[in-house]
Write a protein that holds these residues in place. Structure first.
Motif, mmCIF file in Angstrom:
data_model
loop_
_atom_site.group_PDB
_atom_site.id
_atom_site.type_symbol
_atom_site.label_atom_id
_atom_site.label_comp_id
_atom_site.label_asym_id
_atom_site.label_seq_id
_atom_site.Cartn_x
_atom_site.Cartn_y
_atom_site.Cartn_z
ATOM 1 N N ALA A 167 25.864 19.686 66.266
ATOM 2 C CA ALA A 167 26.711 20.383 65.292
ATOM 3 C C ALA A 167 26.315 21.838 65.086
ATOM 4 C CB ALA A 167 26.656 19.654 63.957
ATOM 5 N N GLY A 168 27.303 22.732 65.218
ATOM 6 C CA GLY A 168 27.097 24.139 64.959
ATOM 7 C C GLY A 168 26.337 24.900 66.029
ATOM 8 N N GLU A 169 25.892 24.222 67.055
ATOM 9 C CA GLU A 169 25.121 24.891 68.105
ATOM 10 C C GLU A 169 26.030 25.391 69.221
ATOM 11 O OE1 GLU A 169 20.789 22.807 67.912
ATOM 12 O OE2 GLU A 169 22.303 21.736 69.069
ATOM 13 N N LYS A 170 25.483 26.283 70.038
ATOM 14 C CA LYS A 170 26.198 26.857 71.179
ATOM 15 C C LYS A 170 25.244 26.962 72.353
ATOM 16 C CE LYS A 170 28.946 29.883 68.218
ATOM 17 N NZ LYS A 170 29.330 31.251 67.911
ATOM 18 N N ASP A 171 25.809 26.927 73.546
ATOM 19 C CA ASP A 171 25.048 27.227 74.752
ATOM 20 C C ASP A 171 26.039 27.750 75.780
ATOM 21 O OD1 ASP A 171 22.714 27.479 76.265
ATOM 22 O OD2 ASP A 171 22.936 25.506 77.175
ATOM 23 N N SER A 172 25.534 28.419 76.782
ATOM 24 C CA SER A 172 26.428 28.913 77.826
ATOM 25 C C SER A 172 25.744 28.810 79.178
ATOM 26 C CB SER A 172 26.856 30.355 77.555
ATOM 27 O OG SER A 172 25.754 31.214 77.593
ATOM 28 N N VAL A 173 26.569 28.807 80.212
ATOM 29 C CA VAL A 173 26.072 28.779 81.580
ATOM 30 C C VAL A 173 26.979 29.662 82.420
ATOM 31 C CG1 VAL A 173 27.390 26.695 82.225
ATOM 32 C CG2 VAL A 173 25.346 27.322 83.518
ATOM 33 N N SER A 174 26.359 30.418 83.323
ATOM 34 C CA SER A 174 27.100 31.226 84.290
ATOM 35 C C SER A 174 26.731 30.734 85.673
ATOM 36 C CB SER A 174 26.735 32.703 84.158
ATOM 37 O OG SER A 174 27.113 33.196 82.892
ATOM 38 N N PHE A 175 27.709 30.719 86.563
ATOM 39 C CA PHE A 175 27.433 30.254 87.918
ATOM 40 C C PHE A 175 28.215 31.074 88.929
ATOM 41 C CE2 PHE A 175 30.740 27.666 86.023
ATOM 42 C CZ PHE A 175 31.736 27.630 86.990
ATOM 43 N N ASP A 176 27.752 31.015 90.148
ATOM 44 C CA ASP A 176 28.311 31.751 91.268
ATOM 45 C C ASP A 176 29.593 31.055 91.740
ATOM 46 O OD1 ASP A 176 28.855 33.010 93.685
ATOM 47 O OD2 ASP A 176 26.806 32.824 94.451
ATOM 48 N N VAL A 177 30.713 31.758 91.649
ATOM 49 C CA VAL A 177 32.009 31.177 92.025
ATOM 50 C C VAL A 177 32.070 30.882 93.524
ATOM 51 C CG1 VAL A 177 34.513 31.613 92.074
ATOM 52 C CG2 VAL A 177 33.177 32.225 90.056
ATOM 53 N N SER A 178 31.273 31.566 94.327
ATOM 54 C CA SER A 178 31.297 31.316 95.773
ATOM 55 C C SER A 178 30.809 29.906 96.120
ATOM 56 C CB SER A 178 30.470 32.362 96.523
ATOM 57 O OG SER A 178 29.092 32.194 96.267
ATOM 58 N N LYS A 179 30.209 29.198 95.158
ATOM 59 C CA LYS A 179 29.791 27.809 95.382
ATOM 60 C C LYS A 179 30.977 26.848 95.369
ATOM 61 C CE LYS A 179 25.186 28.175 93.326
ATOM 62 N NZ LYS A 179 24.296 27.630 92.300
ATOM 63 N N LEU A 180 32.155 27.336 94.931
ATOM 64 C CA LEU A 180 33.343 26.491 94.825
ATOM 65 C C LEU A 180 34.279 26.722 96.006
ATOM 66 C CD1 LEU A 180 34.171 27.020 91.034
ATOM 67 C CD2 LEU A 180 32.642 25.334 92.087
ATOM 68 N N SER A 181 35.073 25.706 96.316
ATOM 69 C CA SER A 181 36.053 25.775 97.392
ATOM 70 C C SER A 181 37.413 25.341 96.854
ATOM 71 C CB SER A 181 35.629 24.837 98.529
ATOM 72 O OG SER A 181 36.693 24.609 99.415
ATOM 73 N N ALA A 182 38.460 26.045 97.240
ATOM 74 C CA ALA A 182 39.812 25.720 96.768
ATOM 75 C C ALA A 182 40.253 24.333 97.232
ATOM 76 C CB ALA A 182 40.801 26.779 97.246
ATOM 77 N N GLU A 183 39.698 23.844 98.307
ATOM 78 C CA GLU A 183 40.089 22.530 98.841
ATOM 79 C C GLU A 183 39.393 21.357 98.139
ATOM 80 O OE1 GLU A 183 38.886 25.051 101.107
ATOM 81 O OE2 GLU A 183 40.964 25.744 101.154
ATOM 82 N N GLN A 184 38.367 21.645 97.387
ATOM 83 C CA GLN A 184 37.556 20.605 96.737
ATOM 84 C C GLN A 184 38.043 20.340 95.317
ATOM 85 O OE1 GLN A 184 34.744 18.851 98.103
ATOM 86 N NE2 GLN A 184 35.167 17.694 96.265
ATOM 87 N N LYS A 185 37.950 19.066 94.883
ATOM 88 C CA LYS A 185 38.252 18.718 93.490
ATOM 89 C C LYS A 185 36.945 18.722 92.705
ATOM 90 C CE LYS A 185 42.388 15.997 94.168
ATOM 91 N NZ LYS A 185 43.093 14.774 93.814
ATOM 92 N N TYR A 186 36.967 19.423 91.555
ATOM 93 C CA TYR A 186 35.796 19.524 90.699
ATOM 94 C C TYR A 186 36.094 18.930 89.333
ATOM 95 C CZ TYR A 186 34.240 22.783 94.251
ATOM 96 O OH TYR A 186 33.881 23.350 95.443
ATOM 97 N N LEU A 187 35.040 18.461 88.685
ATOM 98 C CA LEU A 187 35.165 17.874 87.363
ATOM 99 C C LEU A 187 34.107 18.492 86.458
ATOM 100 C CD1 LEU A 187 36.896 15.455 86.211
ATOM 101 C CD2 LEU A 187 34.825 14.103 86.411
#
Length: 149
Positions: free
Chosen positions: A109-129
């Motif tokens: 409750a009331g907390e926050k966190d964030s994450v940044s990642f390299d978009v080049s690790k993703l592929s348009a052909e792959q399904k991500y969740l």
């Protein structure tokens, strides 16, 4: 003539900024085991993407904690199952699990966190969740991540 050129340059710059991709999003989590979004689209033009996770509920992380985990769709269940024994201090993720693309820590409750990642690790052909790896939350707390033009 100079003023007209400056005006055209300013308009071009402004319109370019309006067309720039959003390379971050905020995802809220609640005590009802839900995320505020069910889908995230990431532009291929983003070099990195940031997810800001918030928890708008009132329960502590030990009771109703949530995190944000990104993986290939087919890996999510295995990651969640393997992470149950890792415990809350490890965000319910097995140390060194290479199937995990990005994740936040478990927050309450009331907390926050964030994450940044390299978009080049993703592929348009792959399904991500994206999902919450807190035990039992995967069934309700998940959504699609797609790479778009």
């Amino acid at each position: 003539m100079f003023a007209k050129a400056v005006a055209v340059s300013v308009l071009a710059l402004a319109s370019g900024q309006l067309l720039a991709a959003e390379c971050s999003t905020t995802v809220d989590s609640t005590d009802q085991m839900t995320f505020g979004t069910k889908a995230i689209e990431i532009s291929k033009s983003c070099k990195t993407f940031t997810v800001n996770l918030t928890h708008s509920g009132s329960l502590p992380k030990e009771v109703m904690g949530h995190n944000w985990v990104l993986s290939k769709e087919e890996d999510a269940r295995g990651i969640a199952m393997d992470g149950m024994s890792a415990g809350i201090d490890n965000s319910y993720l097995k140390k060194g699990d290479e199937r995990v693309i990005a994740y936040t820590k478990v927050i309450g409750a009331g907390e926050k966190d964030s994450v940044s990642f390299d978009v080049s690790k993703l592929s348009a052909e792959q399904k991500y969740l994206f999902f919450c790896s807190f035990p039992g939350h995967l069934a309700m707390m998940k959504g699609a991540v797609t790479l778009v033009d």
